[in-house]
Structure formats: structure tokens, C-alpha cells
Scaffold this motif. Sequence first.
Motif, PDB file in Angstrom:
ATOM      1  N   UNK A  19       0.813  -1.203   0.000  1.00 43.90           N
ATOM      2  CA  UNK A  19       0.000   0.000   0.000  1.00 43.90           C
ATOM      3  C   UNK A  19       0.850   1.258   0.000  1.00 43.90           C
ATOM      4  N   UNK A  20       0.230   2.340  -0.336  1.00 42.09           N
ATOM      5  CA  UNK A  20       0.937   3.626  -0.393  1.00 42.09           C
ATOM      6  C   UNK A  20       0.235   4.647   0.479  1.00 42.09           C
ATOM      7  N   UNK A  21      -0.623   4.169   1.371  1.00 50.77           N
ATOM      8  CA  UNK A  21      -1.414   5.077   2.180  1.00 50.77           C
ATOM      9  C   UNK A  21      -0.609   5.800   3.235  1.00 50.77           C
ATOM     10  N   UNK A  22      -1.275   6.764   3.847  1.00 53.42           N
ATOM     11  CA  UNK A  22      -0.608   7.604   4.832  1.00 53.42           C
ATOM     12  C   UNK A  22      -0.447   6.917   6.175  1.00 53.42           C
ATOM     13  N   UNK A  23      -1.224   5.858   6.453  1.00 51.80           N
ATOM     14  CA  UNK A  23      -1.108   5.173   7.736  1.00 51.80           C
ATOM     15  C   UNK A  23       0.009   4.136   7.639  1.00 51.80           C
ATOM     16  N   UNK A  24       1.061   4.373   8.396  1.00 47.03           N
ATOM     17  CA  UNK A  24       2.240   3.501   8.329  1.00 47.03           C
ATOM     18  C   UNK A  24       2.195   2.523   9.505  1.00 47.03           C
ATOM     19  N   UNK A  25       2.023   1.250   9.167  1.00 46.39           N
ATOM     20  CA  UNK A  25       1.935   0.181  10.169  1.00 46.39           C
ATOM     21  C   UNK A  25       3.158  -0.718  10.023  1.00 46.39           C
ATOM     22  N   UNK A  26       3.821  -0.966  11.144  1.00 47.86           N
ATOM     23  CA  UNK A  26       4.998  -1.827  11.165  1.00 47.86           C
ATOM     24  C   UNK A  26       4.713  -3.016  12.065  1.00 47.86           C
ATOM     25  N   UNK A  27       4.985  -4.224  11.560  1.00 51.13           N
ATOM     26  CA  UNK A  27       4.878  -5.429  12.377  1.00 51.13           C
ATOM     27  C   UNK A  27       6.289  -5.946  12.643  1.00 51.13           C
ATOM     28  N   UNK A  28       6.585  -6.271  13.887  1.00 49.43           N
ATOM     29  CA  UNK A  28       7.906  -6.774  14.237  1.00 49.43           C
ATOM     30  C   UNK A  28       8.031  -8.235  13.803  1.00 49.43           C
ATOM     31  N   UNK A  29       9.011  -8.531  12.982  1.00 53.64           N
ATOM     32  CA  UNK A  29       9.219  -9.879  12.467  1.00 53.64           C
ATOM     33  C   UNK A  29       9.931 -10.750  13.480  1.00 53.64           C
ATOM     34  N   UNK A  30       9.196 -11.239  14.456  1.00 54.31           N
ATOM     35  CA  UNK A  30       9.767 -12.056  15.520  1.00 54.31           C
ATOM     36  C   UNK A  30      10.293 -13.386  14.965  1.00 54.31           C
ATOM     37  N   UNK A  31      11.255 -13.970  15.670  1.00 52.25           N
ATOM     38  CA  UNK A  31      11.873 -15.198  15.168  1.00 52.25           C
ATOM     39  C   UNK A  31      10.938 -16.387  15.232  1.00 52.25           C
ATOM     40  N   UNK A  32       9.974 -16.372  16.170  1.00 49.05           N
ATOM     41  CA  UNK A  32       9.000 -17.461  16.290  1.00 49.05           C
ATOM     42  C   UNK A  32       7.587 -16.911  16.107  1.00 49.05           C
ATOM     43  N   UNK A  33       7.438 -16.029  15.149  1.00 48.16           N
ATOM     44  CA  UNK A  33       6.153 -15.379  14.898  1.00 48.16           C
ATOM     45  C   UNK A  33       5.077 -16.432  14.646  1.00 48.16           C
ATOM     46  N   UNK A  34       3.902 -16.213  15.221  1.00 44.77           N
ATOM     47  CA  UNK A  34       2.811 -17.189  15.110  1.00 44.77           C
ATOM     48  C   UNK A  34       1.504 -16.475  14.801  1.00 44.77           C
ATOM     49  N   UNK A  35       0.690 -17.139  13.984  1.00 43.85           N
ATOM     50  CA  UNK A  35      -0.645 -16.635  13.655  1.00 43.85           C
ATOM     51  C   UNK A  35      -0.630 -15.199  13.146  1.00 43.85           C
ATOM     52  N   UNK A  36       0.276 -14.961  12.210  1.00 41.48           N
ATOM     53  CA  UNK A  36       0.428 -13.625  11.631  1.00 41.48           C
ATOM     54  C   UNK A  36      -0.614 -13.360  10.553  1.00 41.48           C
ATOM     55  N   UNK A  37      -1.606 -14.273  10.415  1.00 40.95           N
ATOM     56  CA  UNK A  37      -2.690 -14.023   9.465  1.00 40.95           C
ATOM     57  C   UNK A  37      -3.485 -12.778   9.838  1.00 40.95           C
ATOM     58  N   UNK A  38      -3.264 -12.269  11.076  1.00 33.44           N
ATOM     59  CA  UNK A  38      -3.873 -10.991  11.453  1.00 33.44           C
ATOM     60  C   UNK A  38      -3.506  -9.887  10.462  1.00 33.44           C
ATOM     61  N   UNK A  39      -2.352 -10.042   9.803  1.00 36.71           N
ATOM     62  CA  UNK A  39      -1.856  -8.972   8.933  1.00 36.71           C
ATOM     63  C   UNK A  39      -2.444  -9.003   7.532  1.00 36.71           C
ATOM     64  N   UNK A  40      -2.900 -10.169   7.081  1.00 34.83           N
ATOM     65  CA  UNK A  40      -3.343 -10.299   5.689  1.00 34.83           C
ATOM     66  C   UNK A  40      -4.385  -9.258   5.279  1.00 34.83           C
ATOM     67  N   UNK A  41      -5.434  -9.026   6.087  1.00 39.46           N
ATOM     68  CA  UNK A  41      -6.424  -8.018   5.670  1.00 39.46           C
ATOM     69  C   UNK A  41      -5.842  -6.605   5.619  1.00 39.46           C
ATOM     70  N   UNK A  42      -4.916  -6.296   6.530  1.00 40.90           N
ATOM     71  CA  UNK A  42      -4.304  -4.963   6.514  1.00 40.90           C
ATOM     72  C   UNK A  42      -3.437  -4.775   5.279  1.00 40.90           C
ATOM     73  N   UNK A  43      -2.782  -5.858   4.833  1.00 41.71           N
ATOM     74  CA  UNK A  43      -1.898  -5.766   3.671  1.00 41.71           C
ATOM     75  C   UNK A  43      -2.670  -5.382   2.412  1.00 41.71           C
ATOM     76  N   UNK A  44      -3.985  -5.617   2.407  1.00 43.16           N
ATOM     77  CA  UNK A  44      -4.788  -5.324   1.221  1.00 43.16           C
ATOM     78  C   UNK A  44      -5.448  -3.955   1.271  1.00 43.16           C
ATOM     79  N   UNK A  45      -5.238  -3.224   2.338  1.00 44.85           N
ATOM     80  CA  UNK A  45      -5.846  -1.894   2.458  1.00 44.85           C
ATOM     81  C   UNK A  45      -4.960  -0.843   1.781  1.00 44.85           C
ATOM     82  N   UNK A  46      -5.449  -0.166   0.747  1.00 46.00           N
ATOM     83  CA  UNK A  46      -4.631   0.838   0.055  1.00 46.00           C
ATOM     84  C   UNK A  46      -4.251   2.028   0.919  1.00 46.00           C
TER      85      UNK A  46
END
Length: 482
Positions: free
Chosen positions: A246-273
Motif C-alpha cells: 500500500x501507499x497510504x498515509x497510515x504507516x503500520x509496522x509489524x515486528x518480524x519475531x523469530x518465532x512469529x505465530x498466527x500472523x494471518x492478522x496482517x493479511x487483511x491490513x496488507x490489502x488496504x490501500x
Amino acid sequence: MSRALMIQGTGSNVGKSMLVAGLCRAAKRRGFSVAPFKPQNMSNNAAVTSDGGEIGRAQALQAMACGKPLITDMNPVLLKPETDVGSQVVVQGKRLTTIKAREYAALKPTLMEKVLESFNRLKSNNDLVIVEGAGSPAEVNLRPGDIANMGFAEAANVPVILAGDIDRGGVIAQIVGTQAVVSKEDSGRIVGFMVNKFRGDPSLFDDGYAMIKQHTGWPGFGVLPYFPEAWRLPAEDALDISDAKGTGVLKVVCLGLSRIANFDDLDPLAQEPDVSLTMLRAGQPIPGDTDMVIIPGSKSTRGDLAFLREQGWDIDLYAHVRRGGHVLGICGGYQMLGRNISDPEGIEGAPGDTSGLGLLDVETLMTPDKRLTETQAVHASTNTAFHGYEIHIGRTEGADRARPFALVGNREEGALSADERIAGSYLHGMFRDDAFRAAWLSGLGAEAAKGGYDSTVEATLEALADHMEAHLDVDGLLKQAC
């Protein structure tokens, strides 16, 4: 009679999960009652099933392609890595043990009975079962006791299609080399091949395709061009969400943890322009213009908290908060936001206590019981209802729990800081709910796109099936099932 077909790959990440999802949808469109199956999966990205267990997220997508509810039989063995040398073993949806890799080699053959039990139940209730392998059958050192590839194919008498990935190069050697190293018996179970992820004009590979047929004697079922809309499907690997979206003004950063789990929370946000989403990698600082930091779930909360500090992200987080930024911790990330995490029984590693980030006035006690349930909740700040799920161990209590993130019936869930800029919750999947996602984004000054997330995934599955129909001999593939 019910039939089955197995898709194995020349290696990991050759696109087996997507190929199975597309074949499942193509079979469904032909009127088959079809179900996905993966004997053994290794992933910390799990989905809660309708029968109260958990399976790999890829099988959840494949079930959606089949139009079927999620059940634990679709992925009877799920390995969830907790350390570099050990994993939690989930069998038919329930935790069996935590074991080191060397010890798993001895345990693995004993799990075949459960694998076949689940497979046979699926097969008896459907016209067709499409099976996904794991890794590669070319890892012949793992063949003794194998339950994921040829060991399963032999035990269940299922024919195999071998998929190669031309995008990574060397696809002729991938496919021909697999035949060279597997036994004659295993090679005989392979009834054909296909080539995945071609970029450009597929006819340019005609000579290479012919060479594979000549060297192996296997029939080919086509060359599938790279599917550009694949990013719209839920990701099984966190690295698939590694680049800014996305190129929107809201900048969201997710920390890429070494044992990241259930990161499907991010999929819908990734599709928001309106959202620019970045999965931060090790060694990268949190950018100073970030609006929201998400600390995701983790399979090893205390271990990943140490990893977080090794990257200097704790210092960046404190600076982010001082600048007025927002933080959302989900599940393990919620636990990290508190003052202390105590694991007296050593459930996720060595017994002990770890000081948390102290951004929420809560403390967590790790307990052996695991909460695994789908959940209806109401977001306290916006009074918006949403559907999510819980998949965690540990209990979190403290003063900031007086300001809950959500209400689950009469139960207060999660915690907020006094200024409500720091939030923690055990609820996964909240952003899949379109109304909640719109309300959450609005509170941060962004606008949700028109249309729903689930409808986007559904449309993408249809497009994937169309893509495969156009470039592969799908009828020929399905006729190989027996």
C-alpha cells in the motif's frame, strides 16, 4: 468410490499449497465434494477448527476453496517450532508433546495410524481428497518412517504429481534429479509433473519441458505462469508479507519475531490501500514516522522478547510511544507489553521469569492449559462487534485490565493503557471482520477500502482456478486420482 491425488514438490515453497487450493476450487466447480489433506505440516500459523482443534493455515485456505468447514482431520500432524531444535507436536488438533528434532524421528512412525485414520475419514465423506506433501520426496534421508510424502503415498496408495518451481531456477534438475534419487518404487508412484511460477512466455520453455518428459518418462500436465494475485491469499510464511504494502498515509509496522505465530492478522491490513504495511526484519530499526507498531503472536514469548531486545526494538518502541505512536500487542505480543512473564514450569523453554516491556500494567503467568476457541467479541473503544479466535497459553492480569480491549460476553478481554494508545489482546483474526477493520482504521485517521476481505479471498480463489484451467490440463490431473 472416493478418490485421492497427492501434490508433492521438488522442494519447500514451490507453491504446493496454492496448487492444491486451486485444484480444490476447480474440483468443487465440477460438482465434486472435495477436501484438502496434509499429513504433516510445520507452521506456527494455525487456524482454529470447527471441532475445537487447530490445523495449518494453508489447509484452512484450501478448505475455503472446497467450501468446507475446517476440521482437524485436514491436517492431523502439525509441528509448531518453539526453538531451533524443538517443536510442539499437535496430533488431530491437540497438543501431544514438545520434542526435539532427533527425538521426533523416533516418534514419527507411530503417528502414521492417526494420519491414515484422519485421511480415511475424509475420504469416506468426500468424492475427492487432494493431498499436499511437505518439503520434498528427494530428501531421501528422511524416507524411513516418512509420513509426509512417499511414506504416506505408499501407505494410503495415493498417486503423486510432482511440482517444480522454475522461478528459483534449475527446474529440469529439480524434477529429473528427484527421479534419480528416489527409489524405483517411489518413482513409480509419480504419475506426472507440472512446472510452476513461470514468468514470461511459457512457450520459451517448450524444449526444457520436452527434456523433462524424455528423461523421466512421466507425462507433463503443463507450465503454470506466475499468479500475480497470489499476495491476496492468506500467507503461510511471514516472509510473504515482508515488503511494504500500500501507499497510504497510515504507516503500520509489524515486528518480524523469530518465532512469529498466527500472523494471518496482517493479511487483511496488507490489502488496504490506505495502509502501508511493513514486516520489519531483524536488524532493521522501527522507522520514526511509524503510526502503529504491531507486536504479533509468538510460539516462544520469552525467547522472542529476548530477540526483540537484541534488535534494539525495545528502545525504538519507547521512542515511538514518546512521539505519540500507537502499539497493538496480539497474543504473545500482548504478554510482552506487560511488566513480567513468568513460566515456572518451563512450558515454552527454560523455567523462569522475564521482565516485559512495561508498556501495560499487567503480568502473565504461563500455564499448561491451552485456550483454543472461536470467539465473538465487541471492541470496547468503538463498540464494534467482530469475530476472532483464541489460541494461547497463559493468563494475564493487572491494573490495565480494568480498561479492556474487548468484551467477550460478560468477560473483559485484553487491556488498554490510560491514554488508550497501547493495547493488548489475545484475540486473533479481528482484522478479517470488515466492520471492525473499518472502525479501527478510522480511529487512526485512515479509511477502509470498499468491499470485504473474505469476498476478496473468494474472488482470488476463483481467479486462481481460472488461471490453472487456462494453463494446466486440470481434467487430466483430476483423472489421475484413484
